[in-house]
Design an enzyme around this catalytic site. Structure first.
Site, mmCIF file in Angstrom:
data_model
loop_
_atom_site.group_PDB
_atom_site.id
_atom_site.type_symbol
_atom_site.label_atom_id
_atom_site.label_comp_id
_atom_site.label_asym_id
_atom_site.label_seq_id
_atom_site.Cartn_x
_atom_site.Cartn_y
_atom_site.Cartn_z
ATOM 1 N N GLU A 1 33.024 18.756 -47.070
ATOM 2 C CA GLU A 1 33.096 19.092 -45.554
ATOM 3 C C GLU A 1 31.510 19.463 -45.244
ATOM 4 O OE1 GLU A 1 35.505 22.694 -46.247
ATOM 5 O OE2 GLU A 1 37.233 21.554 -46.176
ATOM 6 N N GLU B 1 44.444 16.289 -50.376
ATOM 7 C CA GLU B 1 45.044 17.579 -50.244
ATOM 8 C C GLU B 1 46.328 17.606 -49.379
ATOM 9 O OE1 GLU B 1 41.921 20.583 -49.240
ATOM 10 O OE2 GLU B 1 40.396 19.458 -50.550
HETATM 11 C C1 GLA Z 1 39.559 22.738 -48.148
HETATM 12 C C2 GLA Z 1 39.093 22.479 -49.584
HETATM 13 C C3 GLA Z 1 40.172 22.890 -50.662
HETATM 14 C C4 GLA Z 1 41.003 24.025 -50.320
HETATM 15 C C5 GLA Z 1 41.292 24.079 -48.977
HETATM 16 C C6 GLA Z 1 42.348 25.484 -48.673
HETATM 17 O O1 GLA Z 1 40.613 21.695 -47.843
HETATM 18 O O2 GLA Z 1 38.606 21.318 -49.810
HETATM 19 O O3 GLA Z 1 39.362 23.156 -51.897
HETATM 20 O O4 GLA Z 1 39.757 25.369 -50.556
HETATM 21 O O5 GLA Z 1 40.150 24.063 -48.279
HETATM 22 O O6 GLA Z 1 42.015 26.486 -49.522
#
Ligand code: GLA
Length: 331
Positions: free
Chosen positions: A134, A241
């Site tokens: 990010e 994710e």
């Molecule tokens: C982001 C991060 C994850 C997690 C999520 C939500 O997506 O990459 O590691 O922390 O936030 O908790």
């Protein structure tokens, strides 16, 4: 628990790996299910800098080691998440003993040391790393997110991180991971970032699309376009994710205790659509990881200020396969 169904991971053997993010509780609770249906794991939090490296000279690998052992025993891959991030990174990285902000050189040394210690410990077991997470800004004007890394080191902190990771473990595949990676504006910035880095001699092997999605968003065409763009850049794609909330973004209800009639069917159809699309891109998609295991626990339900039950996965809170599971496995 007895597992009657065919293994998801086996079914997808010739497509991509099926992964889950775990924590200590979910691993304990769903060990058998994980070993049966999944062939990749990610530590939800336990490999982030605040856990592994709480103080300058203190590392805590205990929990991470137990995940790595679990992965090894069960022949699973493990994704390393994450080395350089603006969140869940302790303040000591950025401060000296008096609490003053450190200079560029000191922070570079600390970053390199962190990357080196962590990647070296798992050099044979963790072969996929989200080196940075990010780093891109959501607002239009800027490419890079404001962070202490950027402020103190400058925009080459990313290049330095990847080059060091490359040197520490040449066998590991290096990823850039972000949310909203299918949105055209963000996607263009990801492309720009990776292109710039490659021009500087950085090896980036893959892109991680987080995939915190819901039953309708992002539109499947938007996902397809993103998969197209990243494939053409010769990047391995990991969905890192994935969770599919039953609520679209404008649905702010927080009072449902049970899913409404039809919600699970809608989610199952959505899973059907996105997994069909993923299968089309099997030459480029190397793994699809859910950001959790069963509906018993998901970070989404505890999102501060927006707490509610979201039922985002393929297994319900009692670890039973949901309608979505059958859609994903029957093709
Ligand atoms: C982001 C991060 C994850 C997690 C999520 C939500 O997506 O990459 O590691 O922390 O936030 O908790």
């Amino acid at each position: 628990m007895t597992i009657n169904e065919q293994s998801l991971a086996e079914k997808y053997e010739s497509y991509f790996k099926i992964g889950a993010a775990i924590n200590e509780e979910t691993l304990e609770r769903d060990r058998e299910l994980l070993a049966h249906h999944f062939n990749s794991i990610t530590a939800e939090n336990d490999m982030k800098p605040e856990i592994l490296h709480p103080e300058k000279d203190t590392f805590d690998f205990e929990v991470a080691d137990s995940y790595v052992n679990f992965a090894k025993e069960n022949n699973m891959a493990m994704r390393g998440h994450t080395l350089v991030w603006h969140n869940q990174t302790p303040d000591w990285f950025f401060e000296d003993a008096e609490g003053n902000t450190v200079g560029r050189e000191v922070l570079i040394e600390r970053m390199k040391d962190h990357i080196e210690k962590v990647m070296t410990r798992y050099k044979d077991e963790v072969l996929f790393w989200d080196v940075t997470n990010e780093v891109i800004e959501d607002h239009e004007e800027y490419l890079l997110r404001k962070s202490k890394w950027l402020e103190i080191i400058g925009d080459d902190f990313i290049e330095i991180a990847y080059k060091h990771a490359m040197k520490v473990n040449p066998k590991a595949k290096l990823f850039y991971n972000d949310y909203h990676a299918t949105k055209p504006a963000k996607r263009k910035k990801i492309v720009e970032l990776i292109t710039n880095l490659r021009e500087k001699g950085v090896r980036i092997d893959g892109v991680g699309l987080q995939g915190h999605w819901n039953v309708a968003e992002p539109a499947v065409e938007e996902i397809r376009e993103a998969l197209d763009v990243y494939s053409k850049m010769d990047l391995d794609i990991h969905i890192t994710e994935l969770d599919v909330s039953v609520f679209v973004s404008e649905d702010k209800r927080r009072d449902l205790k049970e899913p409404l009639p039809g919600m699970m069917e809608e989610q199952a159809n959505r899973y059907d659509t996105i997994f069909s699309l993923f299968r089309e891109y099997k030459e480029h998609i190397e793994s699809v990881t859910f950001w959790g295991v069963t509906d018993y626990y998901t970070w989404l339900d505890h999102f501060v200020g927006k707490e509610r039950t979201t039922w985002p996965f393929l297994f319900d809170a009692e670890s039973r396969p949901k309608k979505g599971f059958y859609k994903v496995i029957d093709f």
